[in-house]
Design a protein around this motif. Structure first.
Motif, mmCIF file in Angstrom:
data_model
loop_
_atom_site.group_PDB
_atom_site.id
_atom_site.type_symbol
_atom_site.label_atom_id
_atom_site.label_comp_id
_atom_site.label_asym_id
_atom_site.label_seq_id
_atom_site.Cartn_x
_atom_site.Cartn_y
_atom_site.Cartn_z
ATOM 1 N N ALA A 198 0.832 -1.213 0.000
ATOM 2 C CA ALA A 198 0.000 0.000 0.000
ATOM 3 C C ALA A 198 0.864 1.259 0.000
ATOM 4 O O ALA A 198 0.521 2.256 -0.648
ATOM 5 C CB ALA A 198 -0.927 -0.002 1.214
ATOM 6 N N GLY A 199 2.001 1.226 0.683
ATOM 7 C CA GLY A 199 2.904 2.375 0.676
ATOM 8 C C GLY A 199 3.491 2.640 -0.700
ATOM 9 O O GLY A 199 3.596 3.795 -1.124
ATOM 10 N N LEU A 226 0.767 4.073 -2.823
ATOM 11 C CA LEU A 226 0.524 5.466 -2.433
ATOM 12 C C LEU A 226 1.598 6.385 -2.990
ATOM 13 O O LEU A 226 1.297 7.450 -3.536
ATOM 14 C CB LEU A 226 0.458 5.584 -0.913
ATOM 15 C CG LEU A 226 0.243 6.987 -0.356
ATOM 16 C CD1 LEU A 226 -1.129 7.506 -0.744
ATOM 17 C CD2 LEU A 226 0.411 6.990 1.142
ATOM 18 N N ASN A 270 1.228 6.959 -6.721
ATOM 19 C CA ASN A 270 0.097 7.799 -7.109
ATOM 20 C C ASN A 270 0.106 9.152 -6.416
ATOM 21 O O ASN A 270 -0.903 9.859 -6.447
ATOM 22 C CB ASN A 270 -1.218 7.078 -6.792
ATOM 23 C CG ASN A 270 -1.461 5.931 -7.720
ATOM 24 O OD1 ASN A 270 -1.363 6.085 -8.926
ATOM 25 N ND2 ASN A 270 -1.747 4.767 -7.173
ATOM 26 N N LEU A 271 1.202 9.525 -5.824
ATOM 27 C CA LEU A 271 1.270 10.805 -5.119
ATOM 28 C C LEU A 271 1.157 11.983 -6.093
ATOM 29 O O LEU A 271 0.460 12.956 -5.803
ATOM 30 C CB LEU A 271 2.572 10.898 -4.323
ATOM 31 C CG LEU A 271 2.624 11.960 -3.245
ATOM 32 C CD1 LEU A 271 1.513 11.761 -2.245
ATOM 33 C CD2 LEU A 271 3.969 11.928 -2.539
ATOM 34 N N MET A 294 -2.399 12.426 -7.237
ATOM 35 C CA MET A 294 -3.211 12.907 -6.126
ATOM 36 C C MET A 294 -3.068 14.421 -5.961
ATOM 37 O O MET A 294 -4.060 15.132 -5.759
ATOM 38 C CB MET A 294 -2.828 12.185 -4.833
ATOM 39 C CG MET A 294 -3.274 10.750 -4.786
ATOM 40 S SD MET A 294 -2.637 9.830 -3.382
ATOM 41 C CE MET A 294 -3.417 10.663 -2.027
ATOM 42 N N GLY A 302 -4.669 5.852 -5.184
ATOM 43 C CA GLY A 302 -3.780 6.328 -4.126
ATOM 44 C C GLY A 302 -4.528 6.639 -2.845
ATOM 45 O O GLY A 302 -4.037 6.374 -1.743
ATOM 46 N N VAL A 303 -5.724 7.188 -2.974
ATOM 47 C CA VAL A 303 -6.536 7.460 -1.785
ATOM 48 C C VAL A 303 -6.946 6.143 -1.121
ATOM 49 O O VAL A 303 -6.922 6.025 0.106
ATOM 50 C CB VAL A 303 -7.775 8.304 -2.163
ATOM 51 C CG1 VAL A 303 -8.724 8.448 -0.997
ATOM 52 C CG2 VAL A 303 -7.346 9.672 -2.666
ATOM 53 N N ALA A 362 -5.212 3.393 -1.230
ATOM 54 C CA ALA A 362 -4.002 2.868 -0.591
ATOM 55 C C ALA A 362 -3.745 3.576 0.732
ATOM 56 O O ALA A 362 -3.321 2.946 1.708
ATOM 57 C CB ALA A 362 -2.806 3.025 -1.524
ATOM 58 N N ALA A 363 -4.002 4.877 0.792
ATOM 59 C CA ALA A 363 -3.847 5.610 2.057
ATOM 60 C C ALA A 363 -4.837 5.103 3.094
ATOM 61 O O ALA A 363 -4.502 4.968 4.272
ATOM 62 C CB ALA A 363 -4.028 7.105 1.823
ATOM 63 N N LEU A 376 -3.545 1.819 4.404
ATOM 64 C CA LEU A 376 -2.474 2.068 5.373
ATOM 65 C C LEU A 376 -3.045 2.497 6.720
ATOM 66 O O LEU A 376 -2.550 2.084 7.780
ATOM 67 C CB LEU A 376 -1.513 3.137 4.855
ATOM 68 C CG LEU A 376 -0.449 2.660 3.897
ATOM 69 C CD1 LEU A 376 0.340 3.847 3.363
ATOM 70 C CD2 LEU A 376 0.484 1.693 4.586
#
Length: 111
Positions: free
Chosen positions: A13-14, A17, A20-21, A24, A73-74, A76-77, A80
């Motif tokens: 997941a990191g 994330l 996809n930063l 985002m 990405g959201v 994945a956050a 986390l």
């Protein structure tokens, strides 16, 4: 073994994330600009200004749609966050759910 699975999921997941930063940030900026353009479009008095703000709004909407992978990405956050929340959670045994054991524990507290 549960901690290993959580750690592996956290690493995956990191990485997702971090990958996809950029989208985002692009999505956040384009949506903020789109909001500003929509406000200006509503306040515009002349047809020329409305057309200008409308064209700019369509451009910003296209930029927002092109950053749609940021939703991954959201997610994945959020994964986390769930892993962080459940990292040290104790396992509930069947004895904890047994009403008679709980009754005996509560009865001992009353004495």
């Amino acid at each position: 073994m549960k901690k290993f699975g959580l750690a592996a999921a956290a690493v995956i997941a990191g990485v997702v994330l971090l990958a996809n930063l950029g989208p985002m940030v692009g999505l956040a900026v384009s949506v903020a600009i789109l909001y500003y353009v929509a406000k200006k479009f509503m306040k515009a008095e002349t047809k020329g200004m409305k057309i200008l703000w409308g064209v700019l709004g369509l451009i910003m909407m296209a930029a927002s749609i092109s950053n749609a992978p940021a939703i991954i990405g959201v997610a994945a956050a959020f994964v986390l966050y769930l892993i962080y929340k459940n990292w040290n959670k104790a396992k509930k045994t069947e004895m904890d759910n047994d009403p008679f054991v709980n009754f005996e524990r509560e009865w001992a507290k009353l004495k």
